[in-house]
Each structure stands twice: as C-alpha cells, then as structure tokens.
Write an enzyme that holds these catalytic residues in place. Structure first.
Site, PDB file in Angstrom:
ATOM      1  N   ALA A  73      74.441  54.176  50.161  1.00  0.00           N
ATOM      2  CA  ALA A  73      73.985  52.665  49.756  1.00  0.00           C
ATOM      3  C   ALA A  73      73.073  51.796  50.675  1.00  0.00           C
ATOM      4  O   ALA A  73      72.172  51.181  50.051  1.00  0.00           O
ATOM      5  CB  ALA A  73      75.330  51.704  49.677  1.00  0.00           C
ATOM      6  N   THR A  74      72.983  52.291  51.920  1.00  0.00           N
ATOM      7  CA  THR A  74      72.081  51.988  52.936  1.00  0.00           C
ATOM      8  C   THR A  74      70.458  52.210  52.146  1.00  0.00           C
ATOM      9  O   THR A  74      69.718  51.172  52.259  1.00  0.00           O
ATOM     10  CB  THR A  74      72.064  52.625  54.280  1.00  0.00           C
ATOM     11  OG1 THR A  74      73.262  52.175  54.711  1.00  0.00           O
ATOM     12  CG2 THR A  74      70.957  51.944  55.130  1.00  0.00           C
ATOM     13  N   ASN A 153      82.376  43.296  52.336  1.00  0.00           N
ATOM     14  CA  ASN A 153      82.957  44.201  53.011  1.00  0.00           C
ATOM     15  C   ASN A 153      83.963  43.824  54.082  1.00  0.00           C
ATOM     16  O   ASN A 153      84.847  44.500  54.381  1.00  0.00           O
ATOM     17  CB  ASN A 153      82.134  45.300  53.445  1.00  0.00           C
ATOM     18  CG  ASN A 153      80.704  44.711  54.237  1.00  0.00           C
ATOM     19  OD1 ASN A 153      80.320  43.935  53.702  1.00  0.00           O
ATOM     20  ND2 ASN A 153      80.638  45.009  55.521  1.00  0.00           N
ATOM     21  N   GLN A 181      81.448  47.798  47.532  1.00  0.00           N
ATOM     22  CA  GLN A 181      82.985  47.549  47.732  1.00  0.00           C
ATOM     23  C   GLN A 181      83.615  47.288  46.268  1.00  0.00           C
ATOM     24  O   GLN A 181      84.918  47.075  46.631  1.00  0.00           O
ATOM     25  CB  GLN A 181      83.062  46.387  48.808  1.00  0.00           C
ATOM     26  CG  GLN A 181      82.646  46.562  50.169  1.00  0.00           C
ATOM     27  CD  GLN A 181      83.330  47.686  50.955  1.00  0.00           C
ATOM     28  OE1 GLN A 181      84.482  48.071  50.673  1.00  0.00           O
ATOM     29  NE2 GLN A 181      82.892  48.231  51.997  1.00  0.00           N
ATOM     30  N   ALA A 202      79.441  57.109  47.260  1.00  0.00           N
ATOM     31  CA  ALA A 202      80.517  57.556  46.973  1.00  0.00           C
ATOM     32  C   ALA A 202      81.706  57.495  48.081  1.00  0.00           C
ATOM     33  O   ALA A 202      82.880  57.618  47.505  1.00  0.00           O
ATOM     34  CB  ALA A 202      80.276  59.224  46.670  1.00  0.00           C
ATOM     35  N   HIS A 203      81.287  57.538  49.339  1.00  0.00           N
ATOM     36  CA  HIS A 203      82.237  57.519  50.346  1.00  0.00           C
ATOM     37  C   HIS A 203      83.377  56.413  50.394  1.00  0.00           C
ATOM     38  O   HIS A 203      84.394  56.349  51.154  1.00  0.00           O
ATOM     39  CB  HIS A 203      81.939  57.972  51.809  1.00  0.00           C
ATOM     40  CG  HIS A 203      81.176  56.793  52.362  1.00  0.00           C
ATOM     41  ND1 HIS A 203      81.876  55.995  53.217  1.00  0.00           N
ATOM     42  CD2 HIS A 203      79.792  56.248  52.333  1.00  0.00           C
ATOM     43  CE1 HIS A 203      80.929  54.954  53.722  1.00  0.00           C
ATOM     44  NE2 HIS A 203      79.662  55.317  53.272  1.00  0.00           N
ATOM     45  N   THR A 242      65.361  67.379  47.241  1.00  0.00           N
ATOM     46  CA  THR A 242      66.265  68.287  46.725  1.00  0.00           C
ATOM     47  C   THR A 242      67.723  67.584  46.343  1.00  0.00           C
ATOM     48  O   THR A 242      68.325  67.079  47.455  1.00  0.00           O
ATOM     49  CB  THR A 242      66.384  69.681  47.398  1.00  0.00           C
ATOM     50  OG1 THR A 242      65.034  70.369  47.300  1.00  0.00           O
ATOM     51  CG2 THR A 242      67.429  70.608  46.743  1.00  0.00           C
ATOM     52  N   CYS A 328      80.791  48.519  60.022  1.00  0.00           N
ATOM     53  CA  CYS A 328      79.174  49.011  59.957  1.00  0.00           C
ATOM     54  C   CYS A 328      78.200  48.380  61.055  1.00  0.00           C
ATOM     55  O   CYS A 328      77.224  48.605  61.293  1.00  0.00           O
ATOM     56  CB  CYS A 328      78.399  48.619  58.663  1.00  0.00           C
ATOM     57  SG  CYS A 328      79.387  49.523  57.252  1.00  0.00           S
TER      58      CYS A 328
HETATM   59  N1  PLP Z   1      76.979  47.943  51.767  1.00  0.00           N
HETATM   60  C1  PLP Z   1      78.000  47.436  51.814  1.00  0.00           C
HETATM   61  C2  PLP Z   1      78.764  46.275  51.107  1.00  0.00           C
HETATM   62  C3  PLP Z   1      78.873  48.383  52.569  1.00  0.00           C
HETATM   63  O1  PLP Z   1      80.160  48.016  52.758  1.00  0.00           O
HETATM   64  C4  PLP Z   1      78.061  49.671  52.947  1.00  0.00           C
HETATM   65  C5  PLP Z   1      78.967  50.484  54.041  1.00  0.00           C
HETATM   66  O2  PLP Z   1      79.713  50.249  54.925  1.00  0.00           O
HETATM   67  C6  PLP Z   1      76.761  49.786  52.838  1.00  0.00           C
HETATM   68  C7  PLP Z   1      76.193  48.912  51.943  1.00  0.00           C
HETATM   69  C8  PLP Z   1      76.251  50.812  53.415  1.00  0.00           C
HETATM   70  O3  PLP Z   1      76.593  51.962  52.882  1.00  0.00           O
HETATM   71  P1  PLP Z   1      76.505  53.643  53.173  1.00  0.00           P
HETATM   72  O4  PLP Z   1      77.297  53.978  54.189  1.00  0.00           O
HETATM   73  O5  PLP Z   1      76.401  54.651  51.795  1.00  0.00           O
HETATM   74  O6  PLP Z   1      74.856  53.818  53.485  1.00  0.00           O
END
Ligand code: PLP
Length: 405
Positions: A73-74, A153, A181, A202-203, A242, A328
């Site tokens: 997601a980042t 989050n 979330q 996914a995680h 890839t 994070c």
């Molecule tokens: N956005 C939110 C709301 C999150 O809680 C997180 C991860 O903590 C992220 C983005 C980042 O996701 P990723 O770890 O897949 O880069």
C-alpha cells in the site's frame, strides 16, 4: 495458551495456513514468468495471475482489469497521488487529504507540495471523524484529487467515505481512498462508495508481505496515471516489473477468505474487543478511549492510561505484542500525530496503547492481556509521583482542542 500473544493486527497479520497452501506450488513447480508468452510455464503463471486478479476485483466490486499490482500500500498510495498529479498538471494543482492519513499519503502529499502543488489537510473531530462539509469547503476549481483513508490504522475510526466519494464525483474530482485497514473487516464496494482509486495490501488480511494493489477505475470516469516505475510495460504500463506470482495468488486467497468470513469474524472480534475493554475499564480509573464508539473497526481498541507512559507499559508486558502509537511510525519517538489531531494533549497521547485483535486470538488470550494490563498499569502508577499527587483528579480537561500537525 502460548506466549507471546500477538495483538497488533493493524501492523501486520500472520499468513493464514490456507493462504500459504495456495501459494506454495508457485514457488517451485509452477514458477513461470507471467510475461513469458511462448511456453506453458508462462501461460500457467499468467492464468494464475488473471484468476487472482478476478478474485481480488470480485471482493471489492471491481473489474479485473482495474486491479494494478504493486509491492504494497505504500507504493499504491504513492502511485495514486503522484500518478494523478503527473497527468493532471494541465487541469489543476490542488489536492485534498486529511491530517490523520498514513505517512505513505502524507509524505507523498508533501513531496507534491515541494513540486508546487497545493494541499489542503482537512481536520478531524475529537473522535477522529472527518466532516464531509470540510471537504466540500476545501474544493476549488483547481482541485484534481481527494484522498481520504477508509479506516484509520491507529484509532480505527471509519470515515464517511460514501458521502465524500459522492461529493467528489458531483464536482468531477478523482477520489482515492487508502482502504488497507478496512477491506476484509467491513464491507467495501468501489461503486457503492464512488471510489476511483483504492489502495490495498495483502499483509493486513492474512496474506503475504510485499504485495498490494491499486484499484484504478476504467470507466465513468476513466482514471489515467503517470507511472512511478518505467520498464517492461507490465500492468498496462502503469507499473512495470515481473509479477510475483506466489504473492499474487496468496493475496487473492487472503482477500477472498477475508471477505467471505468478514461478517462472522467481525462480530467475534468486536465481542472480544468489548470484553477486553470491559476488563480494563471496570478495574482501572482514568482510562480514556480514543476514536469513535460506533464508527470503529471491529477489532480496534485504543486506550490512554493517564500517568503511565505507553512505552513503559509495553516494556512491562513483554509477553504481549501491542503498539503504542502507530507501528508504521514507531521509529519516531514523537507522540502520534493522529492522537494529536483528535485533540489529545502530549501526556495522554504518550500514554496510549493500540490493541488490534485478529483471526487467531482467543477469549483466553483476551483475559490474559486484560489482566496483565491492569496489573502493569497499577504497578507503574504506584511508582508515579504524579499519580499520587493527582489521584482522583481527571486529566481529561487537559485535552487540547486541536494540533497543527
Ligand atoms: N496505509 C495504511 C492505512 C496502513 O496501515 C499501512 C501499513 O501500516 C500502509 C498504508 C502501508 O502498507 P504497506 O505495509 O503494504 O506498504
């Protein structure tokens, strides 16, 4: 019961054994490159990717071709903001987001500010909720994007996404949401919620780390993005590289399971979360809940324990995995900017703990964690001269109205 207990599911989740099982063949015998067009290994990998893409799309009410795979997601958040800004340069230069977004959004927004775009950060109220009217008022003729997270989050607050989406569409503005979330925990449908782009990973839903997606609407309106990465032209040229087939297969299995089991799992987790809250608040005074009582993720509890440092509390209970502030941003020692934005003063912000319950937590574990918190808070408060001094006087009035962060 096995120790340590993991109760930090907003940071990450373990891979569900059913997900792992689905992934395993794609590391060994089914190892082809999905872009290899001339042999059966490639066709097999491509087939698995397209099946996964369809399953992920189905889980959020999208079309398969609207799913762009990313590393998480980042990257999805970066691609959404910088990608729209990259093509939108002629039509406008203003973006609206909120003060409590994840750093992946806030730092991307700051990056764009340095490139001369204007960004409005709408505030939240004391429960962490955004008022759609604040978003409405922030819109200008130059606004090209609104990005508001689905659920927070740290404090689990669920935003009025449908209203904000409708508002964006009324004005012809692209609407992005970071739904990391929310998906798999509460129902999310990109059409019902008027979402044009949505970040997933996914995680956070019992899938593997290192794979995510950006949903990008194809029709009404068609969203165009400037790529962040150049290369072989994968993913319609928007995200070259890839494809990690085992991770993609795992992601699809994880999201399908999460969506299928969401209703049952949510009510089980909400009951466990409420039990945890009850154990703690019935036996300790001066414990304050952060976030909304009703518009909240079912597995989230965020509490401030007056006179106790969150960090010391975590140190005092090493057999339980919890988080103080956001995982994070835990490299930073500043109090959480989310808690500051909901109006908490430094003291209460520093004394907050986030509990994130998950699929494999049990009642037994909840009882253990609740009792351990009560015991540890009592022990730390007994050592705190401030607590002795202020016994009985609520620190709640010390809340600040709003912070500028
Ligand atoms: N956005 C939110 C709301 C999150 O809680 C997180 C991860 O903590 C992220 C983005 C980042 O996701 P990723 O770890 O897949 O880069």
């Amino acid at each position: 019961m096995k120790l340590p207990i993991y109760m930090d599911h907003h940071a990450t989740t373990p891979v569900d054994p059913r997900v792992l099982e689905a992934m395993l063949p794609f590391f060994t015998e089914r190892f082809g490159n999905a872009a290899s067009r001339h042999h059966s290994f490639g066709w097999d990998a491509e087939g698995a990717v397209e099946k996964a893409r369809q399953e992920i799309a189905d889980a959020i009410g999208a079309e398969a071709r609207e799913i762009i795979f990313t590393s998480g997601a980042t990257e999805s958040d970066n691609l959404a903001l910088k990608g729209v800004a990259g093509v939108g340069a002629g039509t406008g230069d203003h973006i609206i987001t909120s003060k409590i977004e994840h750093k992946a959004i806030l730092d991307s927004a700051q990056h764009l500010e340095r490139a001369d775009l204007n960004v409005t950060y709408v505030p939240v109220d004391s429960e962490g909720l955004i008022d759609p009217d604040d978003v409405r008022r922030a819109i200008t003729d130059r606004t090209i994007l609104i990005s508001i997270m689905y659920a927070n989050n740290e404090i689990g607050t669920i935003q009025p996404i449908r209203e904000i989406g409708a508002l964006a569409h009324e004005r012809g503005i692209v609407f992005h949401t970071d739904a990391v979330q929310a998906v798999g925990r509460i129902p999310v449908n990109v059409n019902d919620d008027h979402i044009d782009m949505m970040s997933l990973t996914a995680h956070k839903m019992y899938g593997p780390k290192g794979i995510g997606a950006l949903y990008v609407r194809e029709r009404r309106p068609r969203i165009r993005l400037a790529p962040l990465i150049d290369g072989g032209g994968h993913e319609h040229g928007v995200r070259s590289g890839t494809l990690p087939v085992p991770l993609i297969v795992g992601f699809a299995k994880a999201i399908s399971l999460a969506v299928q089991e969401a209703i049952q799992e949510s009510s089980r987790l909400a009951a466990l979360r409420d039990r945890l809250n009850e154990i703690i608040t019935s036996r300790l005074d001066e414990v304050y809940i952060n976030g909304s009582a009703t518009k909240r993720l079912p597995n989230n509890l965020n509490l401030s324990f007056a006179y106790v440092e969150g960090e010391s509390l975590l140190m005092g209970m090493k057999d339980v995995a919890l988080s103080s502030g956001s995982a994070c941003t835990s490299a930073l020692v500043e109090p959480s900017y989310v808690l500051k934005a909901v109006g908490l003063g430094e003291e209460l912000a520093h004394s907050s703990i986030r509990f994130g319950l998950g699929r494999f937590n049990t009642v037994e574990e909840v009882e253990y964690v609740g009792n351990k918190i009560v015991e540890t808070v009592n022990r730390l408060r007994a050592l705190s001269p401030l607590h002795e001094l202020k016994k009985g006087q609520s620190v709640r009035p010390g809340r600040e109205v709003e912070s500028s962060s």
